[in-house]
Design a protein around this motif. Structure first.
Motif, mmCIF file in Angstrom:
data_model
loop_
_atom_site.group_PDB
_atom_site.id
_atom_site.type_symbol
_atom_site.label_atom_id
_atom_site.label_comp_id
_atom_site.label_asym_id
_atom_site.label_seq_id
_atom_site.Cartn_x
_atom_site.Cartn_y
_atom_site.Cartn_z
ATOM 1 N N ARG A 134 0.829 -1.199 0.000
ATOM 2 C CA ARG A 134 0.000 0.000 0.000
ATOM 3 C C ARG A 134 0.869 1.257 0.000
ATOM 4 N NH1 ARG A 134 -2.048 0.972 6.268
ATOM 5 N NH2 ARG A 134 -0.046 0.581 7.284
ATOM 6 N N THR A 193 -3.219 7.952 5.211
ATOM 7 C CA THR A 193 -3.106 7.335 3.893
ATOM 8 C C THR A 193 -4.303 7.686 3.009
ATOM 9 O OG1 THR A 193 -1.730 5.536 4.696
ATOM 10 C CG2 THR A 193 -2.962 5.132 2.683
ATOM 11 N N TRP A 194 -4.006 8.076 1.776
ATOM 12 C CA TRP A 194 -5.028 8.508 0.836
ATOM 13 C C TRP A 194 -5.961 7.366 0.430
ATOM 14 C CZ3 TRP A 194 -0.409 10.563 -2.367
ATOM 15 C CH2 TRP A 194 0.065 11.751 -1.801
ATOM 16 N N GLU A 195 -7.155 7.736 0.019
ATOM 17 C CA GLU A 195 -8.129 6.767 -0.491
ATOM 18 C C GLU A 195 -7.928 6.594 -1.993
ATOM 19 O OE1 GLU A 195 -12.983 6.313 -1.017
ATOM 20 O OE2 GLU A 195 -12.145 7.849 0.332
ATOM 21 N N ARG A 196 -7.729 5.338 -2.425
ATOM 22 C CA ARG A 196 -7.516 5.060 -3.846
ATOM 23 C C ARG A 196 -8.836 5.186 -4.609
ATOM 24 N NH1 ARG A 196 -5.590 0.310 -3.324
ATOM 25 N NH2 ARG A 196 -3.354 0.745 -3.529
ATOM 26 N N ILE A 197 -8.794 5.915 -5.747
ATOM 27 C CA ILE A 197 -9.994 6.145 -6.550
ATOM 28 C C ILE A 197 -9.950 5.370 -7.866
ATOM 29 C CG2 ILE A 197 -11.425 7.876 -7.705
ATOM 30 C CD1 ILE A 197 -11.448 8.018 -4.647
ATOM 31 N N TYR A 241 -5.672 9.364 -6.137
ATOM 32 C CA TYR A 241 -6.119 9.259 -4.749
ATOM 33 C C TYR A 241 -6.817 10.546 -4.332
ATOM 34 C CZ TYR A 241 -2.567 5.537 -4.587
ATOM 35 O OH TYR A 241 -1.817 4.421 -4.827
ATOM 36 N N GLU A 254 -8.191 12.588 -0.365
ATOM 37 C CA GLU A 254 -8.008 12.577 1.081
ATOM 38 C C GLU A 254 -8.871 11.483 1.728
ATOM 39 O OE1 GLU A 254 -6.065 14.378 3.171
ATOM 40 O OE2 GLU A 254 -5.065 15.314 1.475
ATOM 41 N N PRO A 255 -8.388 10.874 2.797
ATOM 42 C CA PRO A 255 -9.178 9.840 3.465
ATOM 43 C C PRO A 255 -10.334 10.445 4.244
ATOM 44 C CG PRO A 255 -7.213 10.318 4.737
ATOM 45 C CD PRO A 255 -7.091 11.106 3.456
ATOM 46 N N ARG A 256 -11.249 9.595 4.654
ATOM 47 C CA ARG A 256 -12.346 10.045 5.507
ATOM 48 C C ARG A 256 -11.797 10.515 6.854
ATOM 49 N NH1 ARG A 256 -15.855 4.717 4.913
ATOM 50 N NH2 ARG A 256 -13.719 3.912 4.722
#
Length: 329
Positions: free
Chosen positions: A203, A280-284, A295, A297-299
């Motif tokens: 990751r 850690t960023w959210e993968r799009i 990516y 921003e995470p929740r």
């Protein structure tokens, strides 16, 4: 800022957000060079700090209880005290400036039992300008950095003979944000009815880091020579080098190794604390060529971690992974 009041009523007050700027300040040298950092000194043509000062003592009880201000030092006077003593301080470090100002305050006001000071560096870096042999650092124009910054904090009290002494002191680093795009895993954790997070063997990992460290001999860092001082830039570079080389199996794994290596590289340190946040960023989506990812921003909920390692801990633990680190580097 932590205020450890010894007064039964916890009586203290002070001044915050005192911005101190001084030009042509003494450079701060990296007295202990390390393999992981090229830093040799911190140019302090512009020295900046945001300072908080708090004073403590039973002499202030009448002000709290009765509104009797005869023993009160106005917080505006505290601001002026900090600013004027910035001109008198002859040492190079932010920590030493706090110790100098705190000691002078206790000498000036005998009814003050203790003083605590905290400071964030306001960093200024020279801008590159064209020179005779390419670009060089300007000696006139400086950029106010918005990157990571050093910190300092200490508490001073007075001996029975009235002389000031340092009760505790910490140097620090705040605002360090590092992203490693691969080479990080998180697998093997407890899986039960509450678990929705999938395991990930490779990751990206984005972490916010802050650190605090203490010295075997605080005076080696607080004296005008500051010959034992550890620059925040060196801790920053060491953290980046460990992140780069380590097969990171968790953020806990990462900050443990950073602490251990810092104590190995800097024998003048007694302890070091690292706190981290998992951002850690959210993968799009994957890019069209398949080489990259997009990516966001995470929740809002984020995980955090913390560790304090002392020199005694190092002696017990370092032999177990010294070979691992040497192989990784």
């Amino acid at each position: 800022m932590r205020m450890e009041s010894h007064s039964p009523l916890g009586i203290y007050y002070g001044k915050d957000d005192v911005y101190v700027y001084r030009t042509c300040h003494t450079p701060l040298h990296a007295w202990t060079p390390i393999h992981e950092s090229p830093v040799e000194f911190r140019d302090q043509t512009v020295f900046g700090a945001r300072v908080r000062m708090a004073v403590e003592g039973d002499a202030f009880l009448p002000s709290f209880r009765d509104g009797d201000n005869r023993d009160v030092i106005a917080t505006d006077s505290m601001k002026n005290f900090l600013l004027r003593h910035a001109a008198l301080y002859e040492g190079p470090s932010l920590d030493g400036y706090l110790a100098f100002a705190g000691g002078r305050l206790l000498e000036t006001y005998p009814h003050v039992r203790a003083v605590e000071l905290y400071a964030d560096e306001q960093a200024f870096r020279p801008v590159p300008v064209p020179g005779a042999e390419g670009f060089e650092d300007s000696t006139l124009v400086f950029l106010h950095s918005r990157n990571e910054w050093s910190t300092a904090e200490l508490r001073m009290e007075r001996h029975p003979d009235g002389s000031p002494f340092v009760v505790w002191h910490r140097s620090g680093l705040d605002g360090l944000h590092l992203i490693k795009i691969r080479g990080n895993s998180f697998v093997g954790y407890i899986r039960d009815e509450y678990t929705t997070l999938p395991e990930d063997s490779n990751r990206p990992l984005y972490v916010f880091l802050s650190a605090r460290w203490t010295y075997v001999d605080p005076l080696s860092a607080l004296s005008n020579q500051a010959t034992g001082y550890v620059l925040a830039e060196q801790i920053r570079d060491l953290a980046g080098a460990v992140f780069h080389a380590l097969d990171t199996r968790s953020i806990q794994h990462l900050i443990h190794r950073i602490c251990a290596l810092a104590l190995v590289r800097f024998p003048q340190l007694e302890s070091i604390t690292f706190q981290s946040q998992n951002r850690t960023w959210e993968r799009i989506v994957e890019t069209a060529d398949g080489r990259g990812q997009v990516y966001t921003e995470p929740r809002p909920p984020f995980g955090f971690q913390g560790i304090t390692m002392t020199r005694a801990d190092l002696a017990e633990q370092w032999p177990h992974f010294e070979a691992e680190w040497e192989t990784a580097t």
